[in-house]
Structures are given as C-alpha cells and as structure tokens.
Write a protein that holds these residues in place. Sequence first.
Motif, short mmCIF file in Angstrom:
data_model
loop_
_atom_site.label_atom_id
_atom_site.label_comp_id
_atom_site.label_asym_id
_atom_site.label_seq_id
_atom_site.Cartn_x
_atom_site.Cartn_y
_atom_site.Cartn_z
N ALA A 136 -3.19 -4.10 0.44
CA ALA A 136 -3.16 -4.19 1.90
C ALA A 136 -1.97 -5.00 2.35
O ALA A 136 -1.44 -5.84 1.60
N TYR A 193 -3.55 -0.21 4.43
CA TYR A 193 -4.16 -0.36 3.11
C TYR A 193 -4.22 0.99 2.39
O TYR A 193 -4.19 2.05 3.01
N PRO A 234 0.83 -1.20 0.00
CA PRO A 234 0.00 0.00 0.00
C PRO A 234 0.87 1.26 0.00
O PRO A 234 1.90 1.30 0.65
N ALA A 276 -8.22 -2.59 -3.00
CA ALA A 276 -7.15 -2.14 -2.10
C ALA A 276 -5.90 -2.98 -2.20
O ALA A 276 -5.95 -4.17 -2.50
#
Length: 178
Positions: free
Chosen positions: A114, A97, A36, A112
């Motif tokens: 993460a 994230y 992320p 996302a």
Amino acid sequence: MSVQSLFAGFRATRLTLAAWCVAHGVAVAQDQDCAPQNPRRATVTAIDERFELTLSDGIRLRLAGVEPPRATLSNPRLALEARDKLAAWLTNREIAYSSPQKAPDRWARLEAFAAAQATPGGPDLPLARAIVDAGLARVLPEASVRACMPDLLRHEAEARADRLGVWAEDRKSTRLNS
C-alpha cells in the motif's frame, strides 16, 4: 495534520518524512518493488494495533513486510502509540493498494502493498517503508517482500541507529505478549 507533524520526534536527527519524500520524489515513484502494482484505491476507515487497515469498502489489509510493535515492560503502550501515529496519518485518507493474494486469509485479511501521499499532491510513498523508516515497526521477512527487502532493511537500520520508535527502548527490555 501533516505527516511531518505526525512523525515529529522520530526523525529529529534527519530530515522529516515529508521533506524526505519531496526531496526523493523521483526515487519513490521509480521504486516499484515496494509499491503497489496495478493498484486499487480506497479510503482507510480504521487501523488496529496490528496495523491492519480497514477500508471503506469493508476490505481488511495486512501490510506486507511489516511487524507492528508489541508492548514492552518499559512501555506497555508502545503498540497503541504507534497505531495512533499511523491512524492520525491514514484514517479517512485514500490509499493505493494491491495484493499478491487471490483471496483473504483465515482472518479475512489481504496481504497488501500500500501507498499514500505524504504531502498533498506529492508522490505516493510505500507505507511499509514509511512505517519502518519512522521506527514504528520492524521489517517482517516474508516471501512476498523479497524484492524490496534490501530497501526495507536499510530503512530499519537507519531507524535503529537513530533509536527511533521501537528502537528507542533499552536493548535489554523484553516484550510483553511475545
């Protein structure tokens, strides 16, 4: 419960996931493509069989680059078993994230990237990589993961060669709910 014990059996022929993370901590920290970017942090409260994460603030995440398993004729519980392993690792754990999306999709999810710690105090490990590496899912080729696709495909190939998780099935098995 440690990640090592959660993924026991998936990495019987190689290092466990936790040992791999410790041994490669620098590589994990430097791999920014699957990690992320400018992450937010939140606690995972639930995970469904599609590997959608529900966070403590109500946000729902769909992990980029991951295709969760589906039931097969020879293992109708495959999706639930994979979800249970992931849930045992992540439920009530803080993750980092970020999302390339500005708004949720029509199902109220954010795509996302993460990451979570594999060992207490250890580096964050990208979840997509960990899940694919353990054979809990296949790589889902999509535009958002183009930069980390070679890394994900390499981990998928290793899991497939070791016949881990979703790759343990006989290749002639067909999926239910395709």
